[in-house]
Write an enzyme that holds these catalytic residues in place. Structure first.
Site, PDB file in Angstrom:
ATOM      1  N   PHE A  62      10.597   4.059  11.791  1.00 33.58           N
ATOM      2  CA  PHE A  62      10.875   5.428  11.351  1.00 33.58           C
ATOM      3  C   PHE A  62       9.669   6.272  11.733  1.00 33.58           C
ATOM      4  O   PHE A  62       8.676   6.305  11.017  1.00 33.58           O
ATOM      5  CB  PHE A  62      11.104   5.444   9.840  1.00 33.58           C
ATOM      6  CG  PHE A  62      11.879   6.641   9.342  1.00 33.58           C
ATOM      7  CD1 PHE A  62      12.447   7.556  10.214  1.00 33.58           C
ATOM      8  CD2 PHE A  62      12.059   6.846   7.980  1.00 33.58           C
ATOM      9  CE1 PHE A  62      13.172   8.640   9.760  1.00 33.58           C
ATOM     10  CE2 PHE A  62      12.787   7.936   7.495  1.00 33.58           C
ATOM     11  CZ  PHE A  62      13.340   8.828   8.391  1.00 33.58           C
ATOM     12  N   TYR A  88      -5.171  -5.413  -6.390  1.00 29.02           N
ATOM     13  CA  TYR A  88      -4.219  -5.770  -5.333  1.00 29.02           C
ATOM     14  C   TYR A  88      -3.321  -6.929  -5.757  1.00 29.02           C
ATOM     15  O   TYR A  88      -2.213  -6.721  -6.219  1.00 29.02           O
ATOM     16  CB  TYR A  88      -4.950  -6.088  -4.012  1.00 29.02           C
ATOM     17  CG  TYR A  88      -4.010  -6.001  -2.836  1.00 29.02           C
ATOM     18  CD1 TYR A  88      -3.903  -4.832  -2.097  1.00 29.02           C
ATOM     19  CD2 TYR A  88      -3.203  -7.066  -2.471  1.00 29.02           C
ATOM     20  CE1 TYR A  88      -3.014  -4.718  -1.035  1.00 29.02           C
ATOM     21  CE2 TYR A  88      -2.312  -6.984  -1.415  1.00 29.02           C
ATOM     22  CZ  TYR A  88      -2.221  -5.809  -0.699  1.00 29.02           C
ATOM     23  OH  TYR A  88      -1.331  -5.713   0.333  1.00 29.02           O
TER      24      TYR A  88
END
Length: 396
Positions: A73, A234
């Site tokens: 995209f 994370y």
């Protein structure tokens, strides 16, 4: 137009088509220099325009001679306005593939959508018949769910308590302290919806339902674990929950492919400079220290070196794919070597603004960042007038 890097925070607003083309050519030459790989011959790469996805498409094509379909995209160019770097990367890839006599077509659109999935299935059916490798390498911050219509946004937050640690502004080299507030339960759910395994499974289910998977087909999604330094924000944070879901999905997909002797794997890759990682607090400082050590040890890799090694030494050796106790391929093995991590941890304690240029590789970090957008490559005349209006041949 003369194209120069124009920054807004951690994002570069411009990209250089000639530089992106040089980046692709450099990666192709690297793969060719390492010799042929007896790998898949018909490959679908979902998220094919930058980073690990682009490296996967290049390695498939120029390492194994594969026909490739890339889904991404990206923003095309307009008069006086550059395209996104992934657009120029993909245009350059198709150009080089055509020169080499390799099939390469691309689909530009929202890979989460039913429409793009169907468009891809139709193209495979028409041109390739079936695919034998599917790489899933999407890195989007948002996902419009194709069934519920809900727009999910991922967040990078710790779970349970505020996270405080060092970070660096890689433009200025200033080391400072950053705090990130803990997430809400909705944040976890939304991040898993965007970055977990649901969409990967949807792709594989759709391909299988149309009989577009070759016998023995393999699919690989990319993940990251990282060190204890980044763990709270994370791997033990919202993104970690999404990665857990992704890794659990691999087993479910493998079960669903058992009747065609197919397999799904998650490959845990090395920390690298990407558009996404540059905006994550703590990560740029960690990477700049890591790069210093890994370069000194002679084990540093960029995207293309990492993926070429994944293909040649893990996926296509003629033997069963080696995995860890959780079924994951570990191509982050050099990053996570105890001696490397111990040295990084020592440097982390010492790191301040005044010494970072000496004990870390901030210059290497910056170079890799600008390379993402096509800047800083040898052999490119950045003062020359450059045509921003580059087309991707298969898209027009």
């Amino acid at each position: 137009m003369i194209i120069e890097p124009r920054m807004r925070g951690f994002i570069c607003l411009t990209s250089q088509p000639k530089g992106c083309e040089q980046n692709v050519k450099n990666q192709i030459e690297y793969v060719k220099s390492k010799g042929p790989i007896n790998g898949a011959k018909k490959v679908l790469v979902i998220g094919a325009s930058t980073g690990f996805g682009l490296a996967s498409r290049i390695t498939s094509a120029f390492g194994s001679g594969a026909a490739t379909i890339g889904v991404f995209f990206e923003k095309g160019p307009a008069e006086g306005k550059t395209a996104s770097p992934g657009w120029y990367n993909s245009a350059a890839f198709e150009k080089e593939a055509a020169k080499a006599g390799l099939y390469a077509k691309s689909i530009n659109g929202d890979a989460f959508s039913n429409e793009v999935k169907q468009q891809t299935l139709d193209l495979i059916k028409k041109d390739l018949g079936q695919v034998d490798l599917i790489i899933y390498s999407l890195a989007s911050p948002v996902r419009l769910h194709p069934v519920t219509g809900v727009l999910h946004r991922s967040v990078l937050k710790p779970i349970g308590s505020t996270f405080t640690n060092k970070t660096v502004d890689f433009h200025t080299g200033k080391v400072s302290e950053v705090s990130i507030d803990p997430c809400s339960s909705d944040d976890i759910e939304n991040t898993v919806a965007v970055m977990g395994g649901e969409d990967w499974a949807m792709w594989i289910d759709a391909l299988k339902a149309e009989n577009l998977l070759a016998p023995g087909a393999t699919t690989v999604a990319y993940s990251y674990i990282g060190p204890s330094i980044t763990e709270a924000v994370y791997r033990k944070g919202t993104i970690g929950r999404a990665k857990d879901h992704l890794e659990a999905t691999a087993f479910k997909i493998s079960d669903s492919l058992a009747d065609i002797q197919g397999k799904a794997f998650v490959s845990v890759n090395k920390a690298l400079v990407t558009q996404a990682s540059s905006a994550i607090p703590v990560i740029p400082l960690y990477i700049s220290l890591l790069y210093k050590i890994m370069k000194e040890e002679g084990v540093h890799e960029g995207c293309i070196e990492q993926i070429q090694r994944l293909y040649q030494q893990r996926l296509y050796t003629g033997e069963s794919v080696p995995t860890d106790e959780k079924g994951r391929i570990r191509i982050d093995d050099w990053e996570m070597r105890p001696d490397v991590q111990e040295k990084v941890a020592q440097l982390w304690e010492q790191a301040v603004t005044e010494n970072l240029a000496e004990i870390g590789d901030l210059e290497g970090y910056r170079k890799d960042f600008y390379n993402l957008f096509g800047f800083g490559f040898e052999g490119v005349d950045y003062k020359a007038d450059t045509d921003e209006m580059v087309a991707i041949p298969s898209i027009g």
